[in-house]
Design a protein around this motif. Structure first.
Motif, PDB file in Angstrom:
ATOM      1  N   GLU A 188      53.416  44.905  91.719  1.00 36.44           N
ATOM      2  CA  GLU A 188      52.887  46.131  91.111  1.00 36.44           C
ATOM      3  C   GLU A 188      53.943  47.249  91.052  1.00 36.44           C
ATOM      4  O   GLU A 188      53.781  48.216  90.317  1.00 36.44           O
ATOM      5  N   LEU A 189      55.033  47.086  91.797  1.00 36.54           N
ATOM      6  CA  LEU A 189      56.086  48.117  91.768  1.00 36.54           C
ATOM      7  C   LEU A 189      56.944  47.995  90.508  1.00 36.54           C
ATOM      8  O   LEU A 189      57.715  48.904  90.196  1.00 36.54           O
ATOM      9  N   ASN A 190      56.810  46.878  89.816  1.00 34.57           N
ATOM     10  CA  ASN A 190      57.578  46.635  88.582  1.00 34.57           C
ATOM     11  C   ASN A 190      59.082  46.823  88.761  1.00 34.57           C
ATOM     12  O   ASN A 190      59.746  47.471  87.946  1.00 34.57           O
ATOM     13  N   ILE A 191      59.605  46.274  89.848  1.00 38.35           N
ATOM     14  CA  ILE A 191      61.059  46.332  90.054  1.00 38.35           C
ATOM     15  C   ILE A 191      61.659  45.060  89.462  1.00 38.35           C
ATOM     16  O   ILE A 191      61.229  43.956  89.810  1.00 38.35           O
ATOM     17  N   GLU A 192      62.605  45.226  88.587  1.00 41.30           N
ATOM     18  CA  GLU A 192      63.275  44.067  87.958  1.00 41.30           C
ATOM     19  C   GLU A 192      64.627  43.864  88.626  1.00 41.30           C
ATOM     20  O   GLU A 192      65.388  44.815  88.782  1.00 41.30           O
ATOM     21  N   VAL A 193      64.936  42.656  89.038  1.00 38.94           N
ATOM     22  CA  VAL A 193      66.274  42.365  89.569  1.00 38.94           C
ATOM     23  C   VAL A 193      66.891  41.273  88.681  1.00 38.94           C
ATOM     24  O   VAL A 193      66.699  40.087  88.918  1.00 38.94           O
ATOM     25  N   PRO A 194      67.613  41.693  87.637  1.00 41.59           N
ATOM     26  CA  PRO A 194      68.097  40.706  86.665  1.00 41.59           C
ATOM     27  C   PRO A 194      69.162  39.757  87.200  1.00 41.59           C
ATOM     28  O   PRO A 194      69.357  38.682  86.633  1.00 41.59           O
ATOM     29  N   GLY A 195      69.865  40.132  88.286  1.00 40.58           N
ATOM     30  CA  GLY A 195      70.964  39.280  88.775  1.00 40.58           C
ATOM     31  C   GLY A 195      72.254  39.628  88.047  1.00 40.58           C
ATOM     32  O   GLY A 195      72.244  40.303  87.017  1.00 40.58           O
ATOM     33  N   GLU A 196      73.375  39.127  88.607  1.00 42.90           N
ATOM     34  CA  GLU A 196      74.672  39.526  88.037  1.00 42.90           C
ATOM     35  C   GLU A 196      74.991  38.759  86.756  1.00 42.90           C
ATOM     36  O   GLU A 196      74.481  37.662  86.531  1.00 42.90           O
ATOM     37  N   ARG A 210      78.448  53.266  89.470  1.00 40.89           N
ATOM     38  CA  ARG A 210      77.257  53.863  88.827  1.00 40.89           C
ATOM     39  C   ARG A 210      75.977  53.269  89.414  1.00 40.89           C
ATOM     40  O   ARG A 210      74.987  53.954  89.588  1.00 40.89           O
ATOM     41  N   ASN A 211      75.999  51.986  89.709  1.00 42.21           N
ATOM     42  CA  ASN A 211      74.786  51.291  90.172  1.00 42.21           C
ATOM     43  C   ASN A 211      74.496  51.501  91.659  1.00 42.21           C
ATOM     44  O   ASN A 211      73.470  51.053  92.161  1.00 42.21           O
ATOM     45  N   THR A 212      75.408  52.139  92.358  1.00 41.73           N
ATOM     46  CA  THR A 212      75.204  52.423  93.787  1.00 41.73           C
ATOM     47  C   THR A 212      74.277  53.623  93.900  1.00 41.73           C
ATOM     48  O   THR A 212      74.673  54.752  93.585  1.00 41.73           O
ATOM     49  N   ARG A 213      73.029  53.382  94.299  1.00 38.26           N
ATOM     50  CA  ARG A 213      72.065  54.489  94.256  1.00 38.26           C
ATOM     51  C   ARG A 213      70.808  54.131  95.048  1.00 38.26           C
ATOM     52  O   ARG A 213      70.661  53.001  95.517  1.00 38.26           O
ATOM     53  N   HIS A 230      71.237  45.418  88.878  1.00 35.94           N
ATOM     54  CA  HIS A 230      71.226  46.072  87.570  1.00 35.94           C
ATOM     55  C   HIS A 230      71.711  45.166  86.446  1.00 35.94           C
ATOM     56  O   HIS A 230      71.939  45.630  85.327  1.00 35.94           O
ATOM     57  N   GLY A 231      71.941  43.904  86.734  1.00 37.11           N
ATOM     58  CA  GLY A 231      72.391  42.970  85.691  1.00 37.11           C
ATOM     59  C   GLY A 231      73.786  43.285  85.170  1.00 37.11           C
ATOM     60  O   GLY A 231      74.056  43.124  83.983  1.00 37.11           O
ATOM     61  N   SER A 232      74.690  43.694  86.069  1.00 38.46           N
ATOM     62  CA  SER A 232      76.064  44.014  85.650  1.00 38.46           C
ATOM     63  C   SER A 232      77.018  42.873  86.032  1.00 38.46           C
ATOM     64  O   SER A 232      76.651  41.958  86.752  1.00 38.46           O
ATOM     65  N   TYR A 233      78.266  43.020  85.578  1.00 42.70           N
ATOM     66  CA  TYR A 233      79.250  41.934  85.716  1.00 42.70           C
ATOM     67  C   TYR A 233      79.739  41.746  87.150  1.00 42.70           C
ATOM     68  O   TYR A 233      79.755  42.692  87.940  1.00 42.70           O
TER      69      TYR A 233
END
Ligand code: 48F
Length: 261
Positions: A188-196, A210-213, A230-233
């Protein structure tokens, strides 16, 4: 040389158990739990502890250092670029200049000295402990659920213990295992973890900062976990972003703690 070493078995056990009991009582409530003792987690621990914050680093393996020890494909060196070289110099790590604005460091010296730096600053590093879940109350992460990694590996059904913390840092690297657990267990929190994504060193390094937060109230991400969340490289054996990300998460949390006063 005639030295007689005196020891009673029961005194060995008593000494260990007394110290362990005192330590566990002390860490049941801390300011910050950092999950993962890789380069980003150790850096964050040092910069928080240095400012008097009560920091506990939990690492499932018996050694700290994460993915640093083996360097690049087993060749025992890692690379770092400006301005992250300053963090390593401050830790007393030797650097050699290389092409492309890079510095090279010994992949055994780096985790050893970062670990010592965090411990000397006052952080507690506890190994052999896995964070298997989070305490989630009123839409805020307020601690971690832990177990012995040996128990988990054995597949025993043994209930965990908990540690309360004002803030938790996911520094678990490529797996982003803490953020993944939060997302998986609380749909229900709708957190998406797309992976690298695949490897692109420069993009990966820059997005890391930028993604450190604070990704969810009470939960921060740093290091490779922040890119995975955040689905980054990914970036391979260049570590500048990791140290800067660890330092950045420490600064973000210090700011939060200051505003709480
Ligand atoms: O993977 P890791 O070194 O994370 P990092 O600080 O650095 C990434 C680099 O090593 C490298 C890279 C180069 O730039 O991309 O891969 O982001 O360290 C993560 C640590 O977290 C531990 C794991 O054993 C490792 O030592 N860990 C992972 N999940 C858990 C955990 C967990 N649930 N509980 C405890 N420890």
């Amino acid at each position: 040389m005639d030295i007689k070493l005196k020891v009673e078995e029961k005194d060995v056990s008593k000494a260990i158990l007394n110290s362990a009991f005192k330590m566990w009582m002390d860490i049941l409530e801390v300011d910050v739990v950092i999950v993962g003792a890789g380069p980003s987690g150790l850096t964050a621990a040092k910069y928080l502890a240095k400012e008097g914050v009560k920091v506990l680093v939990l690492e499932r393996h018996l050694s700290f250092g994460g993915g640093t020890w083996g360097g690049g494909m087993g060749f025992p060196y890692i690379t770092v670029q400006k301005p992250a070289d300053e963090i390593l110099r401050e830790a007393g790590i030797k650097l050699e200049e290389a092409d492309g604005g890079l510095y090279v460091a010994d992949s055994v010296e780096v985790p050893a000295k970062l670990g010592v730096g965090a411990i000397d600053a006052g952080a507690k590093i506890l190994t052999g402990i896995i964070v298997e879940d989070l305490i989630l109350k009123e839409n805020k992460v307020s601690g971690v659920v832990i177990n012995s990694y040996a128990i988990e590996k054995a597949g025993f059904h043994i209930d965990p213990l908990t540690i309360n913390a004002k803030y938790v840092v996911d520094a678990t690297g490529h797996e982003a295992s803490v953020t993944n657990t939060l997302a998986r267990k609380n749909k229900e929190l709708n957190i998406e973890v797309p992976g690298e994504k695949s490897l692109w060193a420069e993009k990966g390094e820059n997005s890391l900062l930028r993604n450190t937060r604070e990704i969810f109230p009470g939960l921060f991400v740093c290091g490779m976990a922040s890119n995975a969340a955040h689905g980054s490289y990914r970036m391979g054996a260049v570590f500048g972003g990791m140290y800067l990300s660890g330092k950045k998460v420490a600064e973000l949390i210090l700011e939060k703690l200051k505003n709480e006063k």
